[in-house]
Write a protein that holds these residues in place. Structure first.
Motif, PDB file in Angstrom:
ATOM      1  N   UNK A   1       0.813  -1.200   0.000  1.00  0.00           N
ATOM      2  CA  UNK A   1       0.000   0.000   0.000  1.00  0.00           C
ATOM      3  C   UNK A   1       0.845   1.248   0.000  1.00  0.00           C
ATOM      4  N   UNK A   2       0.233   2.361   0.051  1.00  0.00           N
ATOM      5  CA  UNK A   2      -1.203   2.554   0.225  1.00  0.00           C
ATOM      6  C   UNK A   2      -1.946   2.482  -1.111  1.00  0.00           C
ATOM      7  N   UNK A   3      -3.257   2.263  -1.003  1.00  0.00           N
ATOM      8  CA  UNK A   3      -4.079   2.313  -2.211  1.00  0.00           C
ATOM      9  C   UNK A   3      -4.006   3.708  -2.829  1.00  0.00           C
ATOM     10  N   UNK A   4      -4.214   3.794  -4.104  1.00  0.00           N
ATOM     11  CA  UNK A   4      -4.137   5.079  -4.799  1.00  0.00           C
ATOM     12  C   UNK A   4      -5.365   5.950  -4.632  1.00  0.00           C
ATOM     13  N   UNK A   5      -6.522   5.328  -4.385  1.00  0.00           N
ATOM     14  CA  UNK A   5      -7.788   6.063  -4.246  1.00  0.00           C
ATOM     15  C   UNK A   5      -8.715   5.339  -3.292  1.00  0.00           C
ATOM     16  N   UNK A   6      -9.615   6.117  -2.729  1.00  0.00           N
ATOM     17  CA  UNK A   6     -10.645   5.598  -1.836  1.00  0.00           C
ATOM     18  C   UNK A   6     -11.980   6.149  -2.328  1.00  0.00           C
ATOM     19  N   UNK A   7     -13.025   5.352  -2.254  1.00  0.00           N
ATOM     20  CA  UNK A   7     -14.315   5.821  -2.779  1.00  0.00           C
ATOM     21  C   UNK A   7     -14.953   6.905  -1.910  1.00  0.00           C
ATOM     22  N   UNK A   8     -14.457   7.085  -0.699  1.00  0.00           N
ATOM     23  CA  UNK A   8     -14.919   8.169   0.181  1.00  0.00           C
ATOM     24  C   UNK A   8     -13.707   8.717   0.922  1.00  0.00           C
ATOM     25  N   UNK A   9     -13.608  10.041   0.980  1.00  0.00           N
ATOM     26  CA  UNK A   9     -12.468  10.692   1.621  1.00  0.00           C
ATOM     27  C   UNK A   9     -12.946  11.886   2.445  1.00  0.00           C
ATOM     28  N   UNK A  10     -12.070  12.383   3.276  1.00  0.00           N
ATOM     29  CA  UNK A  10     -12.429  13.480   4.182  1.00  0.00           C
ATOM     30  C   UNK A  10     -12.800  14.767   3.453  1.00  0.00           C
ATOM     31  N   UNK A  11     -12.148  15.045   2.338  1.00  0.00           N
ATOM     32  CA  UNK A  11     -12.442  16.295   1.628  1.00  0.00           C
ATOM     33  C   UNK A  11     -13.837  16.296   1.002  1.00  0.00           C
ATOM     34  N   UNK A  12     -14.520  15.171   1.059  1.00  0.00           N
ATOM     35  CA  UNK A  12     -15.900  15.102   0.570  1.00  0.00           C
ATOM     36  C   UNK A  12     -16.943  15.329   1.654  1.00  0.00           C
ATOM     37  N   UNK A  13     -16.506  15.517   2.888  1.00  0.00           N
ATOM     38  CA  UNK A  13     -17.465  15.733   3.986  1.00  0.00           C
ATOM     39  C   UNK A  13     -18.132  17.097   3.865  1.00  0.00           C
ATOM     40  N   UNK A  14     -19.441  17.136   4.076  1.00  0.00           N
ATOM     41  CA  UNK A  14     -20.110  18.438   4.062  1.00  0.00           C
ATOM     42  C   UNK A  14     -19.769  19.242   5.317  1.00  0.00           C
ATOM     43  N   UNK A  15     -19.642  20.536   5.123  1.00  0.00           N
ATOM     44  CA  UNK A  15     -19.352  21.461   6.214  1.00  0.00           C
ATOM     45  C   UNK A  15     -20.314  22.628   6.046  1.00  0.00           C
ATOM     46  N   UNK A  16     -21.310  22.685   6.936  1.00  0.00           N
ATOM     47  CA  UNK A  16     -22.344  23.713   6.835  1.00  0.00           C
ATOM     48  C   UNK A  16     -22.478  24.450   8.153  1.00  0.00           C
ATOM     49  N   UNK A  17     -22.793  25.709   8.049  1.00  0.00           N
ATOM     50  CA  UNK A  17     -23.040  26.524   9.240  1.00  0.00           C
ATOM     51  C   UNK A  17     -21.881  26.413  10.239  1.00  0.00           C
ATOM     52  N   UNK A  18     -20.654  26.299   9.717  1.00  0.00           N
ATOM     53  CA  UNK A  18     -19.477  26.227  10.565  1.00  0.00           C
ATOM     54  C   UNK A  18     -19.307  24.923  11.312  1.00  0.00           C
ATOM     55  N   UNK A  19     -19.922  23.836  10.808  1.00  0.00           N
ATOM     56  CA  UNK A  19     -19.879  22.573  11.544  1.00  0.00           C
ATOM     57  C   UNK A  19     -19.939  21.363  10.607  1.00  0.00           C
ATOM     58  N   UNK A  20     -19.347  20.272  11.078  1.00  0.00           N
ATOM     59  CA  UNK A  20     -19.451  18.992  10.380  1.00  0.00           C
ATOM     60  C   UNK A  20     -20.701  18.235  10.813  1.00  0.00           C
ATOM     61  N   UNK A  21     -21.353  18.686  11.877  1.00  0.00           N
ATOM     62  CA  UNK A  21     -22.546  18.005  12.387  1.00  0.00           C
ATOM     63  C   UNK A  21     -23.796  18.885  12.289  1.00  0.00           C
ATOM     64  N   UNK A  22     -23.799  19.819  11.354  1.00  0.00           N
ATOM     65  CA  UNK A  22     -24.945  20.727  11.220  1.00  0.00           C
ATOM     66  C   UNK A  22     -26.244  19.975  10.958  1.00  0.00           C
ATOM     67  N   UNK A  23     -26.162  18.830  10.284  1.00  0.00           N
ATOM     68  CA  UNK A  23     -27.378  18.052  10.014  1.00  0.00           C
ATOM     69  C   UNK A  23     -27.544  16.888  10.994  1.00  0.00           C
ATOM     70  N   UNK A  24     -26.818  16.920  12.088  1.00  0.00           N
ATOM     71  CA  UNK A  24     -26.996  15.927  13.144  1.00  0.00           C
ATOM     72  C   UNK A  24     -25.828  14.970  13.289  1.00  0.00           C
ATOM     73  N   UNK A  25     -25.703  14.453  14.497  1.00  0.00           N
ATOM     74  CA  UNK A  25     -24.625  13.525  14.809  1.00  0.00           C
ATOM     75  C   UNK A  25     -24.787  12.189  14.096  1.00  0.00           C
ATOM     76  N   UNK A  26     -26.026  11.733  13.933  1.00  0.00           N
ATOM     77  CA  UNK A  26     -26.247  10.453  13.251  1.00  0.00           C
ATOM     78  C   UNK A  26     -25.777  10.531  11.805  1.00  0.00           C
TER      79      UNK A  26
END
Length: 162
Positions: A115-140
């Protein structure tokens, strides 16, 4: 297809999101966790997935244990991972044994070589960030997104065995 400039790509193969590359998201998550104990519940899978997707930022000797922890999380869920973590903390606090107890992680596959693998189907830079938070739409919802990143990380590393 146009090449993505190096500054807009991440070690994991992902392109930068609105906050920047994955490191910017990771540091943002760590900062937000400090003020949100519920969000902090996902700290271990966040750290393990981030370091496995960006191993140049990790200590190589710990990657195998982090890969096994992530497999435990994907297999048994957050509560199981938190129980193992609590066991390790209690074990270290009492000083009864030195080192990490690998027994709870023994059923899981070691980190594949090559490794490491060259790509991952989900990565951190794809996380939504709204209203100054990563949990704006809830913890679940946040937890589901971390679960997807963890699954993608385990899947990509496991595919190296094929």
């Amino acid at each position: 297809m146009t090449d993505i400039p190096i500054a807009n790509r991440c070690e994991c193969g992902a392109t930068a999101g609105p906050l920047g590359v994955c490191a910017d998201y990771y540091h943002g998550i760590l900062a937000e966790e400090q003020a949100d104990p519920r969000m902090y519940s996902w700290h271990a899978p966040v750290v393990c997935a981030y370091l496995l997707q960006h191993p140049s930022r990790a200590r190589e000797k710990y990657l195998d244990g982090q890969f096994r922890q992530l497999q435990l999380y994907v297999d048994q869920g957050l509560d199981a991972l938190l129980r193992v973590a609590a066991h390790q903390v209690a074990r270290n606090r009492h000083g009864s044994r030195s080192g990490y107890d690998m027994a709870p992680l023994a059923p899981y596959e070691p980190l594949p070589p090559g490794g490491p693998p060259g790509r991952f189907r989900a990565a951190f830079s794809g996380l939504p960030y709204r209203e100054g938070s990563f949990v704006a739409d809830g913890h679940e919802a946040y937890g589901r997104r971390i679960q997807l990143i963890a699954e993608a990380t385990v899947e990509a590393w496991t595919s190296l065995r094929a």
